[in-house]
Design an enzyme around this catalytic site. Structure first.
Site, PDB file in Angstrom:
ATOM      1  CD1 TRP A 161      -2.733   2.381   9.786  1.00 26.47           C
ATOM      2  CD2 TRP A 161      -4.955   2.706   9.746  1.00 26.47           C
ATOM      3  NE1 TRP A 161      -3.348   1.147   9.662  1.00 26.47           N
ATOM      4  CE2 TRP A 161      -4.696   1.322   9.630  1.00 26.47           C
ATOM      5  CE3 TRP A 161      -6.271   3.150   9.729  1.00 26.47           C
ATOM      6  CZ2 TRP A 161      -5.723   0.373   9.513  1.00 26.47           C
ATOM      7  CZ3 TRP A 161      -7.306   2.216   9.610  1.00 26.47           C
ATOM      8  CH2 TRP A 161      -7.022   0.843   9.500  1.00 26.47           C
TER       9      TRP A 161
ATOM     10  CG  ASP B 121      -3.822   5.856  15.308  1.00 23.55           C
ATOM     11  OD1 ASP B 121      -3.787   4.958  16.166  1.00 23.55           O
ATOM     12  OD2 ASP B 121      -4.257   5.684  14.147  1.00 23.55           O
TER      13      ASP B 121
ATOM     14  CE  LYS C 285      -4.080  -2.961  14.160  1.00 24.75           C
ATOM     15  NZ  LYS C 285      -4.562  -1.648  13.757  1.00 24.75           N
TER      16      LYS C 285
HETATM   17  C1  LIG Z   1      -5.424  -0.847  13.057  1.00 25.28           C
HETATM   18  C2  LIG Z   1      -5.228   0.626  13.069  1.00 25.28           C
HETATM   19  C3  LIG Z   1      -6.315   1.510  13.034  1.00 25.28           C
HETATM   20  C4  LIG Z   1      -7.756   1.050  12.905  1.00 25.28           C
HETATM   21  O1  LIG Z   1      -8.154   0.430  14.051  1.00 25.28           O
HETATM   22  P1  LIG Z   1      -9.664  -0.075  14.248  1.00 25.28           P
HETATM   23  O2  LIG Z   1      -9.642  -0.494  15.669  1.00 25.28           O
HETATM   24  O3  LIG Z   1      -9.861  -1.190  13.276  1.00 25.28           O
HETATM   25  O4  LIG Z   1     -10.559   1.055  13.997  1.00 25.28           O
HETATM   26  C5  LIG Z   1      -6.057   2.863  13.093  1.00 25.28           C
HETATM   27  N1  LIG Z   1      -4.801   3.335  13.189  1.00 25.28           N
HETATM   28  C6  LIG Z   1      -3.731   2.511  13.206  1.00 25.28           C
HETATM   29  C7  LIG Z   1      -2.360   3.090  13.319  1.00 25.28           C
HETATM   30  C8  LIG Z   1      -3.909   1.135  13.157  1.00 25.28           C
HETATM   31  O5  LIG Z   1      -2.851   0.325  13.185  1.00 25.28           O
END
Ligand SMILES: *Cc1c(COP(=O)(O)O)cnc(C)c1O
Length: 379
Positions: A122, A191, A215
């Site tokens: 990521w 993030d 999540k």
């Molecule tokens: C799932 C995830 C993403 C991507 O998320 P989207 O909503 O599909 O764009 C980005 N960063 C992390 C840490 C993630 O777990």
């Protein structure tokens, strides 16, 4: 009396209704498990929200009912994370991936430069997207350890003129998590997609936090951004309105039609978290869930996890079997035992158990029992 919704057709004998259906243990990395209580409440309100005779999905986002839903969700999130008025809370679309672009577009400023820490898949995506917009200094990377470690901060080569420092506190794919909050005099950008709300968080350490909902917040389709107000309004004139935090902040995240139903469900999850005892309670449970799973993996002699111990994720637990030719058998048997979505990310293989807030401790116990049984039969 509240108007009753018309009766739905009676289910045929083969239809599984919510009442008699057995729910599986869902270890999906995302979209992930939601609390059963939340789903039941949403189901009970599906046709007739609070006696209004319509579903939340069918309401105007400008209606009093929906504005109340939206404001309550924000208030509850602020309470859970103890977010001060110095921060705006935005509910946006586009996922965390859109934040990979919005962060640089809004925060890089005229020098167009930022520091990023690379700890996995990521981080790599965030870096790639930021590079479209400006200069990225990768101040540290754990690529040389196959992302099994977090580089200690005293090894980071931060630049003096970076507009911000971006990192990924929990790498969802690698199961790698920071055990510290980085120190910097620049705005810290995180993030937190896969770890937000798993435990208390000191929001005041951050300039900006973002998290896709699917999540630990709610269903896919909504993204939470928590941004210090002094960082809003720095996007250039060329930045489209929909990608400008200022536009969203000035319009209460309703510059255009927001994902209303996802916002409502996120609000139900926030209420559920408060009813559980808030994030201190979630931290206790989450720590226990993660510790017992790692403990079993380590002592099993059959399964292993490659991540350095103090950087192991509480939410995403990757593991491999001693013999990967057994992977398919393992997954098939797990499915038969009601343990779903244990395959690792397609880029890395192996297994991964995502044990977010909504995955109960009993699910982790059931997984460990299955793993023990499998190891005994195949070890
Ligand atoms: C799932 C995830 C993403 C991507 O998320 P989207 O909503 O599909 O764009 C980005 N960063 C992390 C840490 C993630 O777990």
């Amino acid at each position: 009396m509240t108007p009753r919704p018309r009766r739905l057709p009676r289910p045929t004998p083969t239809t599984r209704t919510a009442d008699i259906m057995t729910r599986v243990h869902n270890f999906c990395a995302g979209p992930a498990a939601l609390p059963e209580e939340v789903l039941k409440q949403a189901a009970s309100e599906m046709l007739d929200y609070h006696g209004r005779g319509l579903s939340v999905m069918e309401m105007s986002h400008r209606s009093d009912e929906f504005v109340a839903i939206a404001e309550t969700a924000e208030r509850d999130l602020r309470e859970l994370l103890n977010i001060s008025d110095d921060y705006a809370v935005l509910f946006l679309q586009g996922g965390a991936s859109q934040q990979f672009a919005m962060v640089p577009m809004n925060l890089m400023g005229e020098k167009r430069k930022a520091d990023y820490i690379n700890t996995g898949q990521w981080s790599i995506k965030a870096i790639k997207e930021a590079r479209r917009y400006g200069t990225v200094n990768v101040a540290a990377s754990s690529e040389d350890t196959a992302f099994s470690t977090v580089p200690p901060q005293n090894t980071w080569a931060l630049s003096d003129d970076a507009a911000y420092v971006h990192y990924t506190p929990n790498e969802t794919i690698g199961g790698l998590e920071y055990s510290f909050v980085p120190e910097t005099d620049k705005p810290l950008v995180a993030d937190l997609s896969s770890t937000i709300l798993s435990r208390p968080l000191d929001v005041s350490r951050y300039g900006l936090i973002y998290a896709g909902a699917q999540k630990n917040i709610g269903p896919a389709g909504i993204t939470v951004v928590i941004v210090r107000r002094d960082l809003i309004g720095r996007a250039g004139e060329q930045v489209p309105a929909m990608l400008d935090y200022r536009i969203h902040a000035e319009n209460g995240s309703m510059y255009n039609t927001p994902p209303t139903y996802a916002w409502y469900l996120a609000g139900l999850v926030f209420k559920w978290l408060k009813a559980q005892g808030g994030l201190t309670h979630m931290a206790t449970v989450n720590r226990r869930k993660a510790e017992k799973l790692y403990h079993y993996i380590d002592e099993s002699g059959f399964y292993s996890n490659p991540v350095e111990r103090h950087s192991r994720s509480w939410m995403n637990v990757p593991f491999v079997l001693a013999d990967d030719s057994l992977d398919k058998t393992f997954l098939k048997g797990a499915e038969g035992a009601g343990l779903l979505n244990l395959a690792g990310h397609r880029s890395v293989g192996g297994m991964r158990a995502s044990i977010y807030n909504a995955v109960p401790e009993a699910a982790v116990d059931a997984l460990i029992n299955y793993m023990k049984d499998f190891a005994q039969r195949h070890g």
